[in-house]
Design a protein around this motif. Sequence first.
Motif, mmCIF file in Angstrom:
data_model
loop_
_atom_site.group_PDB
_atom_site.id
_atom_site.type_symbol
_atom_site.label_atom_id
_atom_site.label_comp_id
_atom_site.label_asym_id
_atom_site.label_seq_id
_atom_site.Cartn_x
_atom_site.Cartn_y
_atom_site.Cartn_z
ATOM 1 N N THR A 1 -19.170 14.346 53.936
ATOM 2 C CA THR A 1 -19.263 14.251 55.394
ATOM 3 C C THR A 1 -20.480 14.998 55.930
ATOM 4 O O THR A 1 -20.622 16.194 55.673
ATOM 5 N N VAL B 1 -11.420 17.910 53.018
ATOM 6 C CA VAL B 1 -11.422 16.449 53.115
ATOM 7 C C VAL B 1 -11.519 15.787 51.741
ATOM 8 O O VAL B 1 -11.775 14.594 51.646
ATOM 9 N N HIS C 1 -7.258 16.075 54.910
ATOM 10 C CA HIS C 1 -7.093 14.624 54.997
ATOM 11 C C HIS C 1 -5.858 14.261 54.179
ATOM 12 O O HIS C 1 -5.429 15.015 53.298
ATOM 13 N N ARG D 1 -7.344 9.199 57.215
ATOM 14 C CA ARG D 1 -8.583 8.417 57.134
ATOM 15 C C ARG D 1 -8.222 6.960 57.460
ATOM 16 O O ARG D 1 -7.242 6.430 56.930
ATOM 17 N N PHE E 1 -15.816 11.843 56.695
ATOM 18 C CA PHE E 1 -14.680 12.006 57.622
ATOM 19 C C PHE E 1 -15.061 12.968 58.752
ATOM 20 O O PHE E 1 -14.366 13.935 59.019
#
Length: 333
Positions: A213, A171, A244, A265, A179
């Motif tokens: 995250t 991510v 992501h 996102r 996320f």
Amino acid sequence: MTTLFVATTGGHLAQLDQLSRRIPVDPDSVWVTHANEQSTSLLADRDVEYVPYIGFHDIPGVLKAVPHAHRLLRERKITRAVSTGSAIALAYLPYLAARGVECHYIESAARVSAPSATGKVLRRVPLVRTYAQYPHWPDDGWLYGGSSFDIYLPAEQPRELGDTVRVVVTVGTAAEFPFRRLIEPLAPLLAEDGPLSKATERPVEVLWQTGCTPVDGLGIEPRPFMPAAELDAALANADIVIAHAGTGSALAVLAGGRKPLMALRLERYGEAGDDHQKDLAAELSRRGLATTIADPAELTADDLLATLSDSVVKTDNPPPFRLVDGRTGAVLR
């Protein structure tokens, strides 16, 4: 002559590292960025000055960094400055341009159809040349020099699974935007005896690069931030990659020869400052370099296994990124 390369960590720094190899070389150079696992490993062989992190819309942080720009100009005799953003560019390019330094701002490849907030500001700063990485922008003030993605091409190179299914979930390095919406549905899908393991009749080994995250209660072993070389090696050895839709993650995955599944996102969930990842994912899909995940909760084992049929290759002759002399309009060589 000395070139200053300045960029925020993450995708901005990854792009600048790649683009720095495609522009005219000066005898000397110095890099300015923030210190984290990515930057200290990626720039290990470079002359680097690390500065405090300048976050999203962090005006005080920008102002505090201007004296450093003054010191660099005085001590390092900076003659050219190149940046891919984001907010850190505002601390250096306007000041240096006002003092006669040749300044170039290359908007992130994540910005497919319109500039970022930083780009909008720098577009109006006298003597800062601004570049888009897409030729279709309508504003004449944006030059087109090329794209970070020009060096990659899709290829039909199916991969066979080994005894273990190797998966990387990444991510990126965002320090402000978690996320979990991506990580949460992937945890059971990739779990021991989960759907992917059952579909392949193999154990699944997952590298979870989770950034900021929170992953409490998900039963996974996270690696929030990783040295660039370690992550790059894992991506090159992976069977399946889920990422992501960030520029830095995209470049790292493509460099590993993988066609990723890319999740968006979204601003409404507090996962990004805006929804620019939609445009980036669409551009990568158009180039055949990624597959967009519409909703992470709907991913299946079949979706993951479908990525095994495609790969990405690097061109042997990447085109130069064309910087323009602000006085003559000539392409710098």
